[in-house]
Design a protein around this motif. Structure first.
Motif, PDB file in Angstrom:
ATOM      1  N   VAL A   8       0.834  -1.205   0.000  1.00 47.10           N
ATOM      2  CA  VAL A   8       0.000   0.000   0.000  1.00 47.10           C
ATOM      3  C   VAL A   8       0.868   1.254   0.000  1.00 47.10           C
ATOM      4  O   VAL A   8       0.637   2.192  -0.768  1.00 47.10           O
ATOM      5  CB  VAL A   8      -0.943  -0.001   1.225  1.00 47.10           C
ATOM      6  CG1 VAL A   8      -1.620   1.358   1.381  1.00 47.10           C
ATOM      7  CG2 VAL A   8      -1.995  -1.090   1.074  1.00 47.10           C
ATOM      8  N   THR A   9       1.885   1.256   0.853  1.00 49.24           N
ATOM      9  CA  THR A   9       2.741   2.446   0.957  1.00 49.24           C
ATOM     10  C   THR A   9       3.521   2.691  -0.324  1.00 49.24           C
ATOM     11  O   THR A   9       3.546   3.805  -0.859  1.00 49.24           O
ATOM     12  CB  THR A   9       3.708   2.303   2.138  1.00 49.24           C
ATOM     13  OG1 THR A   9       2.964   2.013   3.322  1.00 49.24           O
ATOM     14  CG2 THR A   9       4.511   3.566   2.335  1.00 49.24           C
ATOM     15  N   THR A  10       4.152   1.645  -0.833  1.00 52.48           N
ATOM     16  CA  THR A  10       4.942   1.782  -2.058  1.00 52.48           C
ATOM     17  C   THR A  10       4.049   2.148  -3.230  1.00 52.48           C
ATOM     18  O   THR A  10       4.465   2.883  -4.141  1.00 52.48           O
ATOM     19  CB  THR A  10       5.692   0.473  -2.360  1.00 52.48           C
ATOM     20  OG1 THR A  10       6.435   0.079  -1.216  1.00 52.48           O
ATOM     21  CG2 THR A  10       6.639   0.647  -3.536  1.00 52.48           C
ATOM     22  N   GLY A  11       2.784   1.664  -3.189  1.00 55.42           N
ATOM     23  CA  GLY A  11       1.867   1.869  -4.298  1.00 55.42           C
ATOM     24  C   GLY A  11       1.622   3.321  -4.649  1.00 55.42           C
ATOM     25  O   GLY A  11       1.389   3.658  -5.807  1.00 55.42           O
ATOM     26  N   PHE A  12       1.651   4.205  -3.637  1.00 53.89           N
ATOM     27  CA  PHE A  12       1.396   5.610  -3.979  1.00 53.89           C
ATOM     28  C   PHE A  12       2.607   6.517  -3.798  1.00 53.89           C
ATOM     29  O   PHE A  12       2.742   7.527  -4.481  1.00 53.89           O
ATOM     30  CB  PHE A  12       0.198   6.158  -3.186  1.00 53.89           C
ATOM     31  CG  PHE A  12       0.469   6.447  -1.734  1.00 53.89           C
ATOM     32  CD1 PHE A  12       1.015   7.642  -1.332  1.00 53.89           C
ATOM     33  CD2 PHE A  12       0.142   5.517  -0.765  1.00 53.89           C
ATOM     34  CE1 PHE A  12       1.251   7.910   0.013  1.00 53.89           C
ATOM     35  CE2 PHE A  12       0.365   5.773   0.580  1.00 53.89           C
ATOM     36  CZ  PHE A  12       0.920   6.971   0.964  1.00 53.89           C
ATOM     37  N   VAL A  13       3.529   6.156  -2.871  1.00 60.44           N
ATOM     38  CA  VAL A  13       4.607   7.104  -2.598  1.00 60.44           C
ATOM     39  C   VAL A  13       5.593   7.194  -3.761  1.00 60.44           C
ATOM     40  O   VAL A  13       6.158   8.262  -4.032  1.00 60.44           O
ATOM     41  CB  VAL A  13       5.341   6.718  -1.291  1.00 60.44           C
ATOM     42  CG1 VAL A  13       6.225   5.497  -1.487  1.00 60.44           C
ATOM     43  CG2 VAL A  13       6.199   7.898  -0.802  1.00 60.44           C
ATOM     44  N   VAL A  14       5.803   6.096  -4.507  1.00 58.58           N
ATOM     45  CA  VAL A  14       6.735   6.131  -5.627  1.00 58.58           C
ATOM     46  C   VAL A  14       6.260   7.120  -6.689  1.00 58.58           C
ATOM     47  O   VAL A  14       7.043   7.851  -7.285  1.00 58.58           O
ATOM     48  CB  VAL A  14       6.913   4.721  -6.243  1.00 58.58           C
ATOM     49  CG1 VAL A  14       7.652   4.805  -7.567  1.00 58.58           C
ATOM     50  CG2 VAL A  14       7.682   3.835  -5.279  1.00 58.58           C
ATOM     51  N   VAL A  15       4.944   7.164  -6.893  1.00 65.67           N
ATOM     52  CA  VAL A  15       4.392   8.026  -7.939  1.00 65.67           C
ATOM     53  C   VAL A  15       4.123   9.437  -7.423  1.00 65.67           C
ATOM     54  O   VAL A  15       4.487  10.426  -8.055  1.00 65.67           O
ATOM     55  CB  VAL A  15       3.092   7.425  -8.513  1.00 65.67           C
ATOM     56  CG1 VAL A  15       2.474   8.371  -9.542  1.00 65.67           C
ATOM     57  CG2 VAL A  15       3.369   6.069  -9.130  1.00 65.67           C
ATOM     58  N   SER A  16       3.514   9.532  -6.239  1.00 60.80           N
ATOM     59  CA  SER A  16       3.004  10.834  -5.805  1.00 60.80           C
ATOM     60  C   SER A  16       3.927  11.588  -4.864  1.00 60.80           C
ATOM     61  O   SER A  16       3.751  12.796  -4.662  1.00 60.80           O
ATOM     62  CB  SER A  16       1.642  10.660  -5.128  1.00 60.80           C
ATOM     63  OG  SER A  16       1.754   9.819  -3.991  1.00 60.80           O
ATOM     64  N   GLY A  17       4.878  10.919  -4.239  1.00 57.70           N
ATOM     65  CA  GLY A  17       5.843  11.598  -3.385  1.00 57.70           C
ATOM     66  C   GLY A  17       5.218  12.265  -2.172  1.00 57.70           C
ATOM     67  O   GLY A  17       4.226  11.800  -1.613  1.00 57.70           O
ATOM     68  N   LEU A  18       5.789  13.404  -1.770  1.00 54.00           N
ATOM     69  CA  LEU A  18       5.364  14.072  -0.545  1.00 54.00           C
ATOM     70  C   LEU A  18       3.939  14.590  -0.649  1.00 54.00           C
ATOM     71  O   LEU A  18       3.193  14.570   0.330  1.00 54.00           O
ATOM     72  CB  LEU A  18       6.314  15.228  -0.234  1.00 54.00           C
ATOM     73  CG  LEU A  18       6.158  15.847   1.163  1.00 54.00           C
ATOM     74  CD1 LEU A  18       6.725  14.910   2.221  1.00 54.00           C
ATOM     75  CD2 LEU A  18       6.846  17.205   1.238  1.00 54.00           C
ATOM     76  N   ARG A  19       3.540  15.045  -1.818  1.00 54.38           N
ATOM     77  CA  ARG A  19       2.191  15.578  -1.982  1.00 54.38           C
ATOM     78  C   ARG A  19       1.149  14.487  -1.720  1.00 54.38           C
ATOM     79  O   ARG A  19       0.129  14.714  -1.055  1.00 54.38           O
ATOM     80  CB  ARG A  19       2.016  16.151  -3.396  1.00 54.38           C
ATOM     81  CG  ARG A  19       0.692  16.869  -3.601  1.00 54.38           C
ATOM     82  CD  ARG A  19       0.625  17.455  -5.000  1.00 54.38           C
ATOM     83  NE  ARG A  19       1.696  18.420  -5.199  1.00 54.38           N
ATOM     84  CZ  ARG A  19       1.627  19.683  -4.802  1.00 54.38           C
ATOM     85  NH1 ARG A  19       0.549  20.122  -4.173  1.00 54.38           N
ATOM     86  NH2 ARG A  19       2.628  20.505  -5.021  1.00 54.38           N
ATOM     87  N   GLY A  20       1.398  13.279  -2.213  1.00 55.26           N
ATOM     88  CA  GLY A  20       0.475  12.175  -1.967  1.00 55.26           C
ATOM     89  C   GLY A  20       0.394  11.835  -0.491  1.00 55.26           C
ATOM     90  O   GLY A  20      -0.687  11.551   0.039  1.00 55.26           O
ATOM     91  N   SER A  21       1.524  11.868   0.193  1.00 55.56           N
ATOM     92  CA  SER A  21       1.532  11.602   1.640  1.00 55.56           C
ATOM     93  C   SER A  21       0.701  12.638   2.385  1.00 55.56           C
ATOM     94  O   SER A  21      -0.002  12.315   3.349  1.00 55.56           O
ATOM     95  CB  SER A  21       2.969  11.601   2.167  1.00 55.56           C
ATOM     96  OG  SER A  21       3.732  10.583   1.561  1.00 55.56           O
ATOM     97  N   ALA A  22       0.777  13.896   1.945  1.00 58.27           N
ATOM     98  CA  ALA A  22       0.003  14.952   2.597  1.00 58.27           C
ATOM     99  C   ALA A  22      -1.488  14.729   2.393  1.00 58.27           C
ATOM    100  O   ALA A  22      -2.288  14.912   3.316  1.00 58.27           O
ATOM    101  CB  ALA A  22       0.420  16.316   2.049  1.00 58.27           C
ATOM    102  N   TRP A  23      -1.893  14.334   1.191  1.00 58.05           N
ATOM    103  CA  TRP A  23      -3.305  14.074   0.929  1.00 58.05           C
ATOM    104  C   TRP A  23      -3.817  12.900   1.759  1.00 58.05           C
ATOM    105  O   TRP A  23      -4.916  12.952   2.321  1.00 58.05           O
ATOM    106  CB  TRP A  23      -3.518  13.803  -0.561  1.00 58.05           C
ATOM    107  CG  TRP A  23      -3.604  15.043  -1.408  1.00 58.05           C
ATOM    108  CD1 TRP A  23      -2.792  16.135  -1.341  1.00 58.05           C
ATOM    109  CD2 TRP A  23      -4.543  15.313  -2.450  1.00 58.05           C
ATOM    110  NE1 TRP A  23      -3.150  17.063  -2.287  1.00 58.05           N
ATOM    111  CE2 TRP A  23      -4.219  16.588  -2.985  1.00 58.05           C
ATOM    112  CE3 TRP A  23      -5.598  14.606  -3.004  1.00 58.05           C
ATOM    113  CZ2 TRP A  23      -4.929  17.165  -4.026  1.00 58.05           C
ATOM    114  CZ3 TRP A  23      -6.316  15.170  -4.055  1.00 58.05           C
ATOM    115  CH2 TRP A  23      -5.991  16.441  -4.549  1.00 58.05           C
ATOM    116  N   VAL A  24      -3.036  11.832   1.825  1.00 53.69           N
ATOM    117  CA  VAL A  24      -3.448  10.678   2.623  1.00 53.69           C
ATOM    118  C   VAL A  24      -3.497  11.041   4.102  1.00 53.69           C
ATOM    119  O   VAL A  24      -4.319  10.512   4.859  1.00 53.69           O
ATOM    120  CB  VAL A  24      -2.493   9.487   2.378  1.00 53.69           C
ATOM    121  CG1 VAL A  24      -2.796   8.326   3.324  1.00 53.69           C
ATOM    122  CG2 VAL A  24      -2.606   9.015   0.927  1.00 53.69           C
ATOM    123  N   SER A  25      -2.636  11.968   4.527  1.00 52.11           N
ATOM    124  CA  SER A  25      -2.647  12.403   5.923  1.00 52.11           C
ATOM    125  C   SER A  25      -3.974  13.043   6.313  1.00 52.11           C
ATOM    126  O   SER A  25      -4.395  12.952   7.472  1.00 52.11           O
ATOM    127  CB  SER A  25      -1.514  13.402   6.180  1.00 52.11           C
ATOM    128  OG  SER A  25      -0.258  12.775   6.136  1.00 52.11           O
TER     129      SER A  25
END
Length: 516
Positions: free
Chosen positions: A171-188
């Motif tokens: 799950v983590t690798t699935g979005f962080v590789v593509v979306s980076g920090l911005r994706g982490s902020a949205w998931v937060s």
């Protein structure tokens, strides 16, 4: 039936998590941000996104598992987490904007970048990247383990720990590789909504359901478990968790958290220095939530007595699995799982950024492919942590014992180096070597705490003494190709610009409308 319902709720939210992370970068593929867009969100995150990202990075699976477990086993000593994080945010009010300004001016994207630029030595960034990776990998492994435990428990044992570990990685690798920090902020954002909602509910439900309210619960704690309410806690004097340990650990961690690579990634993703200052004011409010798992851990002493070892970390979930409907168990499990996913994503992202920017970029043909190299390292770091979780978990667990204390040894080289321009490379390296060696010697020989205080603070004192001694005995480095006065003047000017002031060509500022 319960297992199917809880697992279905969990699965749907995990799919939504990956989708949300990927949605975060929709329409930004053509922005040309490269590594900066991926690793620090294009330096465009406003105060709200920075708040949820940094709260998400600090509120990990420890909050659901370890905090409740410490509350169950020891009681009051676990409150050091609340103390150091709140103090750390106050320190970050000053340090965050300083790091942001320096990185923005020189187009830097991480802590290793900043150190390499400050001392003008690319190899130094690579050295720090390797050192930091050694002490960050355990955190990835701990989040994988924590999420695996959560998935297994909320599925009523249907999903094995091993499969839970893989779900955490995928799950983590699935979005962080593509979306980076911005994706982490949205998931937060999703994570924070669920964390606030579920812990707010549990703070009311557990005392009411099991004890008839807070009054009876607190009366029982005072009458039957009073040792859990004072230092050194239920472990007694032999635990070493007394007042000296509490104060020195809170101080060391408060100083260290502001230069932790994952925290710096949050700083550098901000749109302005003012956003970081507002963020430092708001973040302590999030710490109120940490009292809930600690309180529930102590409540579990009366409901599920006799938990020992690693089982004590399940104290909170033991209270809810048998008394709540399966869909509610699933939602609480999702909140706990996302408390693993978000910080794990940032840890992986930071390791990838450090290696892509500071290590692999030393290879000429990779210098123009930093983002791609960083994404490969993200996957590699996750795979290494996952494999070690399956095969030799105790290796990383032992490293985790010294991770914060060892990272603290970068404080003089980074912060003292930025505020005192005559601080030398020789001084920084000498202090770092002495500090890390002292931490390893004390911790692995079983002398932490030492003399009742945190071993890391002893090592940091030795580090600082050596660094200052070597610096004063040597000659000053020339920095940035400019004299000190010019550097400091530019810092002041950048601060006014970042706060929204209008600056004239001669450097005078007039009030302007603050930027988002």
């Amino acid at each position: 039936m319960n297992a199917a319902v809880a697992t279905s709720v969990f699965g749907l939210f995990m799919i939504a998590t990956v989708g949300l992370g990927l949605l975060a970068v929709r329409g930004r593929a053509g922005t040309g941000g490269g590594l900066a867009e991926w690793s620090v969100g294009g330096r465009s995150l406003g105060a709200v996104f920075v708040w949820v990202l940094m709260a998400g990075e600090s509120y990990t699976s420890f909050s659901y598992l370890g905090a409740a477990g410490w509350g169950y086993n020891y009681g009051a000593p676990v409150l050091y987490v609340v103390a150091y994080m709140s103090c750390g945010y106050a320190v970050g009010y000053v340090v965050g904007p300083m790091l942001w300004r320096y990185a923005r001016r020189h187009d830097l994207v991480g802590i290793t970048d900043i150190i390499a630029h400050r001392y003008g030595r690319p190899w130094l960034g690579a050295l720090v990247a390797v050192l930091a990776t050694v002490f960050l990998l355990p955190y990835i492994q701990l989040q994988i383990t924590g999420m695996g435990v959560v998935v297994s428990v909320i599925s009523y044992g249907t999903v094995s720990l091993e499969l839970g570990y893989f779900v955490a990685f995928a799950v983590t690798t699935g979005f962080v590789v593509v979306s980076g920090l911005r994706g982490s902020a949205w998931v937060s954002v999703l994570k924070d909504v669920l964390v606030i909602g579920t812990l707010g509910f549990l703070a009311v439900y557990v005392p009411t359901h099991y004890f008839g309210g807070y009054g009876p619960l607190l009366d029982r704690l005072v009458d039957e478990k009073s040792a859990w309410l004072t230092l050194p806690g239920a472990g007694g004097a032999d635990s070493g968790l007394g007042t000296g340990w509490f104060v020195t650990t809170s101080l060391l961690n408060a100083l260290t958290v502001v230069i932790f690579p994952t925290t710096v990634a949050g700083y550098l993703g901000a749109r302005s220095a003012d956003a970081l200052r507002r963020n430092a004011i708001w973040l302590p409010a999030y710490n109120v939530l940490l009292f809930v798992p600690v309180l529930l851990g102590t409540a579990a002493l009366f409901v599920v007595p006799g938990l020992a070892g690693a089982d004590s970390n399940l104290a909170l979930f033991r209270l809810v699995v048998d008394s709540l409907p399966a869909w509610a168990v699933g939602l609480i499990g999702v909140a706990a799982a996302l408390s693993s996913v978000v910080p794990m994503a940032v840890f992986m992202l930071v390791i990838g950024t450090m290696w892509g920017r500071s290590v692999l970029s030393l290879v000429p043909r990779l210098r123009t492919r930093q983002k791609g190299a960083a994404q490969v390292v993200v996957v590699a770091a996750g795979v290494i942590a996952l494999v070690m979780t399956y095969t030799v978990p105790n290796t990383l667990v032992r490293l985790s014992l010294i991770s914060y204390e060892a990272m603290a040894q970068l404080l003089p080289m980074l912060l003292l180096g930025l505020v005192w321009r005559r601080f030398t490379l020789a001084g920084g390296l000498s202090g770092l070597a002495v500090g890390v060696a002292t931490v390893c010697a004390l911790v692995f020989s079983g002398h932490d705490p030492v003399w009742g205080i945190n071993a890391g603070i002893v090592a940091l004192a030795a580090n600082l003494l050596v660094a200052l001694g070597v610096t004063c005995a040597g000659s000053a480095d020339r920095l940035d190709g400019r004299p000190d006065a010019e550097v400091l003047a530019q810092d002041s000017l950048d601060d006014r610009v970042s706060s929204g002031d209008r600056v004239s060509p001669d450097g005078r500022a007039s009030p302007g409308r603050p930027r988002g």
